[in-house]
Design an enzyme around this catalytic site. Structure first.
Site, mmCIF file in Angstrom:
data_model
loop_
_atom_site.group_PDB
_atom_site.id
_atom_site.type_symbol
_atom_site.label_atom_id
_atom_site.label_comp_id
_atom_site.label_asym_id
_atom_site.label_seq_id
_atom_site.Cartn_x
_atom_site.Cartn_y
_atom_site.Cartn_z
ATOM 1 N N LYS A 53 40.838 47.846 36.359
ATOM 2 C CA LYS A 53 40.748 47.404 37.756
ATOM 3 C C LYS A 53 41.720 48.209 38.622
ATOM 4 O O LYS A 53 41.389 48.633 39.736
ATOM 5 C CB LYS A 53 41.044 45.898 37.855
ATOM 6 C CG LYS A 53 39.913 45.049 37.276
ATOM 7 C CD LYS A 53 40.293 43.585 37.062
ATOM 8 C CE LYS A 53 39.112 42.820 36.439
ATOM 9 N NZ LYS A 53 39.431 41.429 36.065
ATOM 10 N N GLN A 97 44.945 37.358 36.085
ATOM 11 C CA GLN A 97 44.001 37.686 35.003
ATOM 12 C C GLN A 97 44.029 36.575 33.948
ATOM 13 O O GLN A 97 45.039 36.353 33.288
ATOM 14 C CB GLN A 97 44.373 39.046 34.390
ATOM 15 C CG GLN A 97 43.444 39.504 33.287
ATOM 16 C CD GLN A 97 42.052 39.912 33.798
ATOM 17 O OE1 GLN A 97 41.920 40.609 34.798
ATOM 18 N NE2 GLN A 97 41.018 39.465 33.105
ATOM 19 N N ASP A 120 40.176 37.440 43.895
ATOM 20 C CA ASP A 120 39.230 37.096 42.832
ATOM 21 C C ASP A 120 38.433 35.837 43.191
ATOM 22 O O ASP A 120 37.489 35.488 42.499
ATOM 23 C CB ASP A 120 40.012 36.878 41.531
ATOM 24 C CG ASP A 120 39.262 37.386 40.314
ATOM 25 O OD1 ASP A 120 38.274 38.132 40.487
ATOM 26 O OD2 ASP A 120 39.664 37.031 39.196
#
Ligand code: NAP
Length: 285
Positions: A53, A97, A120
């Site tokens: 990412k 994450q 996110d």
């Protein structure tokens, strides 16, 4: 094999080129979009995802950083780090994450993350906004899937869609986004009875389970659209496989996402697009 490919790799490449242009325009005005990750230090898969990412972010001209939580990290240190990122005007998107180390309270971390940095789209605030139909960050994986479907002009309004899986980061927001697009939505999960028969009633099938090749071609209605969000390691196989048995599903479906190269790249590019949206919003304010 008859299904056409919903090619996430190709579409994400196009979106990445568009991102480069948007980032260059922001840089010209003194704003460098920045993505920061918080990741478990001892989880190789999470570290690899974050590396990828960050690499995509940097190739788009963005900046990125990461902070690793290990077995000694305390909840207070984690919350301090989140508070620092919330307060830093140079940071536009923060990625928590999943999974963080087990001893840390991930729900509390998500509650602490400022909704304006939730690139996110997985904090309770962002999910609440999605549920209420209010503007806000949309969850990156289902958002990437919606973009893939919309790009290929897959009709959703009035069609029956089934989402297999009800996780907070994927299944539930996926169902809400399909509903927002006027599909008639069913959510299936581990207690659902007669899943194969139920799937056969639906025009759109999104598999978000985490079980290798669970959905078979003979579960599908002819010409169904199959979106496979699963990523499963299988011993002896050279690459990860999805939740759908690709060959048998591709025989019956009209459209299908490959694994890899379908949902994965659309997730990453959607995370970056959310971060750049946040940087543009900062410029306007
Ligand atoms: P998760 O939190 O483990 O949720 C899995 C869901 O599947 C649960 O709701 C579970 O039902 C349901 N389920 C389990 N066994 C089932 C069965 N036999 N029949 C029907 N439903 C069943 O997983 P997740 O985080 O949503 O991830 C799902 C998959 O997507 C994984 O393979 C993951 O690697 C992948 N993923 C991919 C991306 C990407 O960018 N491509 C992003 C995120 C996740 P219950 O709720 O009843 O337990």
């Amino acid at each position: 094999m008859s299904a056409q490919i919903l090619d996430g790799r190709a579409l994400s490449t196009q979106f990445r080129a568009e991102l480069q242009t948007r980032v260059a325009a922001l840089r010209a005005q003194g704003i460098v979009p920045r993505l920061e990750a918080i990741v478990a230090a001892q989880d190789p898969a999470s570290l690899a995802y974050v590396r990828m990412k960050r690499s995509w972010a940097e190739k788009a001209g963005m900046e990125s950083g990461s902070w690793e939580a290990n077995e000694h990290t305390t909840q207070a240190e984690l919350l301090d780090q989140i508070a620092r990122l919330n307060a830093d005007p140079k940071v536009h998107g923060v990625l928590l994450q999943h999974p963080l180390p087990k001893h840390l309270d991930e729900d509390a971390a998500l509650l602490a993350l400022g909704p304006d940095k939730d690139a996110d789209g997985i904090t309770p605030a962002s999910l609440g906004r999605l549920t209420a139909g209010l503007p806000g960050f949309r969850c990156a994986t289902p958002l990437g899937i919606m973009r893939l479907l919309q790009h290929h002009q897959i009709e959703l309004a009035g069609r029956r869609a089934i989402v297999i899986g009800r996780s907070v980061i994927l299944g539930k927001p996926m169902a809400l986004m399909l509903l927002e697009a006027n599909a008639t939505v069913t959510i299936a999960h581990s207690r659902t009875q007669n899943l194969a028969d139920l799937v056969r009633e639906h025009d759109i099938v999104v598999a978000a389970v985490g079980r290798a090749e669970m959905v078979k071609g003979d579960w599908l209605k002819p010409e169904a659209v199959v979106v496979d969000a699963g990523y499963n390691k299988v011993e002896g196989r050279t690459h990860d496989v999805g939740d759908c048995e690709y060959d048998s599903c591709a025989e019956v479906a009209s459209w299908i996402t490959p694994v890899p190269g379908g949902v994965g790249p659309m997730t990453v590019v959607s995370l970056l697009m959310n971060t750049v949206d946040a940087a543009e919003a900062q410029r306007k304010s």
